[in-house]
Design a protein around this motif. Sequence first.
Motif, PDB file in Angstrom:
ATOM      1  N   LYS A  22       0.972  -1.118   0.139  1.00  0.00           N
ATOM      2  CA  LYS A  22       0.027  -0.209   0.053  1.00  0.00           C
ATOM      3  C   LYS A  22       0.842   0.946   0.051  1.00  0.00           C
ATOM      4  N   ASP A  63      -2.045   5.908   2.086  1.00  0.00           N
ATOM      5  CA  ASP A  63      -3.104   5.064   2.276  1.00  0.00           C
ATOM      6  C   ASP A  63      -2.976   4.282   3.767  1.00  0.00           C
ATOM      7  N   THR A  75      -8.309  11.778   1.561  1.00  0.00           N
ATOM      8  CA  THR A  75      -6.983  11.565   1.524  1.00  0.00           C
ATOM      9  C   THR A  75      -6.577  11.545   0.195  1.00  0.00           C
ATOM     10  N   ARG A 116     -14.626   5.074   1.369  1.00  0.00           N
ATOM     11  CA  ARG A 116     -13.972   4.065   2.215  1.00  0.00           C
ATOM     12  C   ARG A 116     -14.627   2.734   2.250  1.00  0.00           C
ATOM     13  N   THR A 156     -11.101   8.775  -0.722  1.00  0.00           N
ATOM     14  CA  THR A 156      -9.738   8.912  -1.276  1.00  0.00           C
ATOM     15  C   THR A 156      -9.594   9.331  -2.591  1.00  0.00           C
ATOM     16  N   LYS A 209      -7.017   9.745  -5.854  1.00  0.00           N
ATOM     17  CA  LYS A 209      -5.558   9.687  -6.463  1.00  0.00           C
ATOM     18  C   LYS A 209      -5.408  10.320  -7.668  1.00  0.00           C
TER      19      LYS A 209
END
Length: 932
Positions: free
Chosen positions: A233, A237, A301, A313, A356, A358
């Motif tokens: 990970k 994270d 995140t 999540r 999250t 990214k």
Amino acid sequence: MLRIYQNTYRRTAKKAVVYSTKVVCCNHSTLCKITMQPRRNGAGDQWEQHHNRNHEHFLLAGNQARGWTIPPHSRGYGMFVVRILKGALKLRYLVLGGAIGGGVSLSKKYEDWKEGLPDMKWLEDALPQGERWSQFSRNLIEVGSIVKNAIEIAKEDIKSKATVAALGIPADESRKKYEKLQSQVETLQTEIMNVQIKYQKELEKMEKENRELRQQYLILKTNKKTTAKRIKKSLIDMYSEVLDELSGYDTGYTMADHLPRVVVVGDQSSGKTSVLESIAKARIFPRGSGEMMTRAPVKVTLAEGPYHVAQFRDTDREYDLTKESDLADLRREVEFRMRASVRGGKTVSNEVIAMTVKGPGLQRMVLVDLPGIISTMTVDMASDTKDSIHQMTKHYMSNPNAIILCIQDGSVDAERSNVTDLVMQCDPLGRRTIFVLTKVDLAEELADPDRIRKILSGKLFPMKALGYYAVVTGRGRKDDSIDAIRQYEEDFFKNSKLFHRRGVIMPHQVTSRNLSLAVSDRFWKMVRETIEQQADAFKATRFNLETEWKNNFPRLRESGRDELFDKAKGEILDEVVTLSQISAKKWDDTLTIKLWEKLSNYVFENVYLPAAQSGSQNSFNTMVDIKLRQWAEQALPAKSVEAGWEALQQEFISLMERAKKAHDHDGVFDQLKAAVVDEAIRRHSWEDKAIDMLRVIQLNTLEDRFVHDKTEWDQAVKFLENSVNTKLVQTEETLSQMFGPGPWTRFAQWKSLTQDQQKRRSVKGELDKILKNDLKHLPSLSYDELTTVRKNLQRDNVEVDTDYIRQTWFPVYRKHFLQQALQRAKDCRKAYYLYTQQGSECEVSCSDVVLFWRIQQVIKVTGNALRQQVINREARRLDKEIKAVLDEFSDDEERKAHLLTGKRVQLAEELIKVRQIQEKLEEFINSLNQEK
């Protein structure tokens, strides 16, 4: 005539080149060998001239040998035919050479490409048989047929031209034919070229697919080697997972959770959500026209990744942030979760929404977006909204290691800000505060430039901060993309007069990009400074909890609520299985008792007593038949179903109670089991069609009025006696309460009669005289009898009214009637054979025995039907209900916490939580040290 005899050619790397041709001229055996050289470097047409001379020589020689005379104009015509033949031959060479050479080249290239493919046998299990390969084969076959057809057409054309020359067709006509044939050949050449182009594209496409397959092969090959390895990970994270674990453990930041996170605070509509979106490079939050949209904390995140995606999540779906449709779905989901978190009439919620994001170039950090601070509430808000937002904001900022991202709207007066006072209270020295001035493009037009410079240099507010930044997060257009906003921001700061003076605002203090770099740098600096200390604190906490557990529960393993719930679930389902293993006799006994409990009152009060007190046997039977049929058509089936359901419930609860007495019983499950059983029983209902089925059975059974044998007769008499005795006991209890205790009880227990009881006893004495004089008295008193009783009591100075006398008469007469019914039952015990011979004309009145036999038969067939229904259907349906309730309870953490409680459960939960947090912290620290 001319006839082609032999061609000699050689294929080069580029094309087929003809070297020599032998032609039989004028039907002679003389061979004309025409030698041709390939065209290179502009060598000209020497081979054509040589061919013409040789060909003309052989024509003349052949004709002279035959004695033919060729006129001059015929010689010119012959040369014209020769030129036509030459062009046709040349065209044939090109067509044949190009087609065959191209086909061979294509075949060789395909074989080379095929040999270059990797071994794809490993894909047979992973991929279906490729349709692309079948299509490619079909296309090759089509091209082969096209080339073959082109060659055949070219041959036919050449034969046609030779035929024209031999038959002496006029020059004009032959020229037209030649031009037509030439156009057809050109068309064929174009088609062949198109086919070659088509196949060139196919080859390029297959090569591209080959590269993609190679990449997939390498990926799958790599995955095969690393399937046993744990997927690594990312650092951010892992850190986010630690924060998620801590979110439900130390909610007050009082002892353990001092880990850094970036808390985004600001006044409502100050642009804090836009700042977060600019850092995340995606418009991920819903928007409203002045309406409060952020109603709950949103933990975002940020992590770097090859694709720009977002994910919640608790779900597996990834939202592609490069697609507007996915962005719209993401915003709708955020809004839905926010509104779903607000319960009980509240406007804001403390429930955290974790996601999250990214993408390429994103700075790694954890940000928490909070509802904007308000100064005035609207009528649609809850009364405590303002205080709730203040408390929530102070709660998150009270974490001693939280980085406070203080957002200030540059387009409004600084004195109107509410957030700066809160920030100063939580971080008076400004050691973890970063100040951000938004909407600077509007501020440049509205505010004093010197005032803006003072704000960004930290000289206007008394609040201190680590750094001061200016950003532009939009142009007021909802549809603008992040790229457009960032470009607008860059252009603004390049051209703004506010930031052209050196020494006032440094370049690193402007743009969202510089802000995200600064926040991320500060975030990781604080993480590295505090993470070891947090890990040590959790080690100490874990040691203390483990010691406490060993002292209190030395022989038990630490089982959390989820594990305990699963164990309780298994035990409950085991009891349901045991329910189906109960014997048929046990079910029959239980159902018989339950049915009579449900039916006895109606049988006595509505059927037996009214019929028996009618005065004649014929009236008794008629009334009984009418009452029983009405009962069977209406209330009896429903009451029977109720009895069956209560019997099922009773047996199941009995099994659960029996399980409590087992030596290995764990009392921690009792509350949960009781709640599950109660909820399942409350939801469960008997199948509707059972009532219709019972109605038919019961009506048919009640139609039978003849007792079949002596055994059934004796059982009916016993059933009657037991039922009457039960009612007699109840009646005597009523009389005892009404008339008080007897003389012996009063003497032994020192009790005395009340005034009402003495009066009741006086009334009873008069009523007993009436019954003694008339043993077959009707159930009601006549007016004369009531008057006589009242006057007799008046002589004894007892004043009562007629209603009082009737109330006393009812239990007195019932006792008298039940005693007579018992005597009749005793007389009927030996009257079965007399009943079978005389029937309804029997001297001994046994109609009540027949009635109770009919009731007994109905109870038997109903109990049997209910037992089959329980075993075959209702037990399984109850099992489904219990499973559904268990599934709902398993997803309800609050209910599980309420039902599974006690020191043992709480200590185990805390110990398990601390272990998980410590393990994740150690894993994160190891990865962090490796990154250093």
